[in-house]
Motif scaffolding. Structure first.
Motif, PDB file in Angstrom:
ATOM      1  N   LYS A  61       0.826  -1.210   0.000  1.00 22.37           N
ATOM      2  CA  LYS A  61       0.000   0.000   0.000  1.00 22.37           C
ATOM      3  C   LYS A  61       0.864   1.264   0.000  1.00 22.37           C
ATOM      4  N   PHE A  62       2.004   1.183   0.701  1.00 25.11           N
ATOM      5  CA  PHE A  62       2.870   2.353   0.834  1.00 25.11           C
ATOM      6  C   PHE A  62       3.501   2.747  -0.498  1.00 25.11           C
ATOM      7  N   LEU A  63       3.991   1.752  -1.241  1.00 26.64           N
ATOM      8  CA  LEU A  63       4.726   2.020  -2.469  1.00 26.64           C
ATOM      9  C   LEU A  63       3.933   2.849  -3.483  1.00 26.64           C
ATOM     10  N   PRO A  64       2.705   2.447  -3.856  1.00 25.74           N
ATOM     11  CA  PRO A  64       1.983   3.271  -4.835  1.00 25.74           C
ATOM     12  C   PRO A  64       1.602   4.650  -4.279  1.00 25.74           C
ATOM     13  N   ALA A  65       1.240   4.715  -2.999  1.00 27.58           N
ATOM     14  CA  ALA A  65       0.847   6.004  -2.407  1.00 27.58           C
ATOM     15  C   ALA A  65       2.037   6.950  -2.359  1.00 27.58           C
ATOM     16  N   MET A  66       3.205   6.433  -1.971  1.00 30.43           N
ATOM     17  CA  MET A  66       4.401   7.277  -1.881  1.00 30.43           C
ATOM     18  C   MET A  66       4.895   7.656  -3.264  1.00 30.43           C
ATOM     19  N   THR A  67       4.755   6.759  -4.231  1.00 29.13           N
ATOM     20  CA  THR A  67       5.139   7.067  -5.613  1.00 29.13           C
ATOM     21  C   THR A  67       4.324   8.249  -6.118  1.00 29.13           C
ATOM     22  N   THR A  68       3.030   8.218  -5.855  1.00 28.08           N
ATOM     23  CA  THR A  68       2.159   9.333  -6.252  1.00 28.08           C
ATOM     24  C   THR A  68       2.601  10.623  -5.591  1.00 28.08           C
ATOM     25  N   VAL A  69       2.904  10.572  -4.302  1.00 27.48           N
ATOM     26  CA  VAL A  69       3.358  11.758  -3.570  1.00 27.48           C
ATOM     27  C   VAL A  69       4.601  12.338  -4.246  1.00 27.48           C
ATOM     28  N   LEU A  70       5.560  11.482  -4.579  1.00 26.70           N
ATOM     29  CA  LEU A  70       6.809  11.960  -5.175  1.00 26.70           C
ATOM     30  C   LEU A  70       6.583  12.524  -6.575  1.00 26.70           C
ATOM     31  N   PHE A  71       5.789  11.829  -7.401  1.00 23.58           N
ATOM     32  CA  PHE A  71       5.568  12.306  -8.764  1.00 23.58           C
ATOM     33  C   PHE A  71       4.731  13.586  -8.805  1.00 23.58           C
ATOM     34  N   THR A  77       4.767  15.757  -6.386  1.00 20.55           N
ATOM     35  CA  THR A  77       5.428  16.664  -5.435  1.00 20.55           C
ATOM     36  C   THR A  77       4.422  17.249  -4.443  1.00 20.55           C
ATOM     37  N   LYS A  78       3.675  16.342  -3.818  1.00 18.37           N
ATOM     38  CA  LYS A  78       2.657  16.755  -2.846  1.00 18.37           C
ATOM     39  C   LYS A  78       3.265  17.373  -1.597  1.00 18.37           C
ATOM     40  N   PHE A  79       4.401  16.845  -1.151  1.00 24.36           N
ATOM     41  CA  PHE A  79       5.077  17.390   0.027  1.00 24.36           C
ATOM     42  C   PHE A  79       6.417  17.917  -0.462  1.00 24.36           C
ATOM     43  N   PRO A  80       6.432  19.127  -1.007  1.00 20.88           N
ATOM     44  CA  PRO A  80       7.626  19.602  -1.706  1.00 20.88           C
ATOM     45  C   PRO A  80       8.870  19.602  -0.834  1.00 20.88           C
ATOM     46  N   PRO A  81       9.993  19.228  -1.460  1.00 22.44           N
ATOM     47  CA  PRO A  81      11.250  19.276  -0.732  1.00 22.44           C
ATOM     48  C   PRO A  81      11.650  20.713  -0.443  1.00 22.44           C
ATOM     49  N   ILE A  82      12.419  20.883   0.570  1.00 18.85           N
ATOM     50  CA  ILE A  82      12.915  22.203   0.916  1.00 18.85           C
ATOM     51  C   ILE A  82      14.223  22.390   0.157  1.00 18.85           C
ATOM     52  N   PRO A  83      14.396  23.528  -0.521  1.00 18.20           N
ATOM     53  CA  PRO A  83      15.647  23.729  -1.267  1.00 18.20           C
ATOM     54  C   PRO A  83      16.865  23.619  -0.354  1.00 18.20           C
ATOM     55  N   GLU A  84      17.918  23.026  -0.899  1.00 20.83           N
ATOM     56  CA  GLU A  84      19.135  22.749  -0.134  1.00 20.83           C
ATOM     57  C   GLU A  84      19.693  23.994   0.545  1.00 20.83           C
ATOM     58  N   ASP A  85      19.684  25.142  -0.166  1.00 22.34           N
ATOM     59  CA  ASP A  85      20.263  26.358   0.423  1.00 22.34           C
ATOM     60  C   ASP A  85      19.474  26.815   1.645  1.00 22.34           C
ATOM     61  N   LEU A  86      18.156  26.584   1.650  1.00 24.87           N
ATOM     62  CA  LEU A  86      17.351  26.962   2.819  1.00 24.87           C
ATOM     63  C   LEU A  86      17.644  26.054   4.012  1.00 24.87           C
ATOM     64  N   VAL A  87      17.853  24.768   3.740  1.00 26.78           N
ATOM     65  CA  VAL A  87      18.182  23.846   4.820  1.00 26.78           C
ATOM     66  C   VAL A  87      19.534  24.232   5.417  1.00 26.78           C
ATOM     67  N   LEU A  88      20.500  24.538   4.541  1.00 28.35           N
ATOM     68  CA  LEU A  88      21.822  24.953   5.017  1.00 28.35           C
ATOM     69  C   LEU A  88      21.718  26.230   5.845  1.00 28.35           C
ATOM     70  N   GLN A  89      20.942  27.194   5.359  1.00 27.83           N
ATOM     71  CA  GLN A  89      20.752  28.455   6.113  1.00 27.83           C
ATOM     72  C   GLN A  89      20.180  28.170   7.498  1.00 27.83           C
TER      73      GLN A  89
END
Length: 155
Positions: A69-79, A81-93
């Motif tokens: 159940k996790f694999l298809p649901a998480m695949t959808t999330v990634l494709f 971009t439902k929970f957008p990643p935080i840009p690397e420079d913001l994480v570093l800041q």
């Protein structure tokens, strides 16, 4: 052809993240691990998003989630971009703001303080999991520049 390879890469990445928390090696994880797995995939959902996602994938309120159940649901999330990643420079800041002495690392107790008292606080259990994954136990420090690549994804 490229889309298929990309699908396979995404599935491999999701399975690897899931299996890291599949302590019984039975394609099942405790729902408490889901947020950490999602974070490890470079996604940063709100607590409500996590709750909704778990409701979608949990096995009949058993407290467990099966890879099937996790694999298809998480695949959808990634494709999508439902929970957008935080840009690397913001994480570093963010880490650099916490690292007031500009040492390039944080002590685990500093990170615990910030992560459990600010914003959407993490639970102690979530902090324990995070510290297990990210602490350089030899030096008892969190070298944040090393882990930023694990917390961010390529656009």
């Amino acid at each position: 052809m490229a889309a298929n390879k990309h699908d396979g890469d995404v599935h491999k990445k999701i399975k690897a993240a899931f299996q890291a928390f599949d302590y019984e090696s039975n394609d099942t994880v405790n729902v408490r691990e889901i947020a950490t797995i999602i974070y490890s995939l470079g996604c940063f959902p709100t607590q409500k998003d996590i709750h909704d996602f778990i409701a979608q994938v949990e096995e009949d309120h058993t407290g467990y989630v099966h890879l099937e159940k996790f694999l298809p649901a998480m695949t959808t999330v990634l494709f999508e971009t439902k929970f957008p990643p935080i840009p690397e420079d913001l994480v570093l800041q963010a880490f650099e703001i916490l690292d007031k002495e500009k040492k390039g690392y944080l002590q685990p107790d500093q990170l615990i303080k910030y992560m459990t008292q600010e914003g959407e606080p993490f639970t102690q259990e979530e902090m324990d999991e995070m510290l297990t994954a990210f602490t350089d136990h030899e030096n008892n420090r969190i070298n944040y520049k090393v882990i930023i690549s694990q917390l961010t994804t390529d656009p």
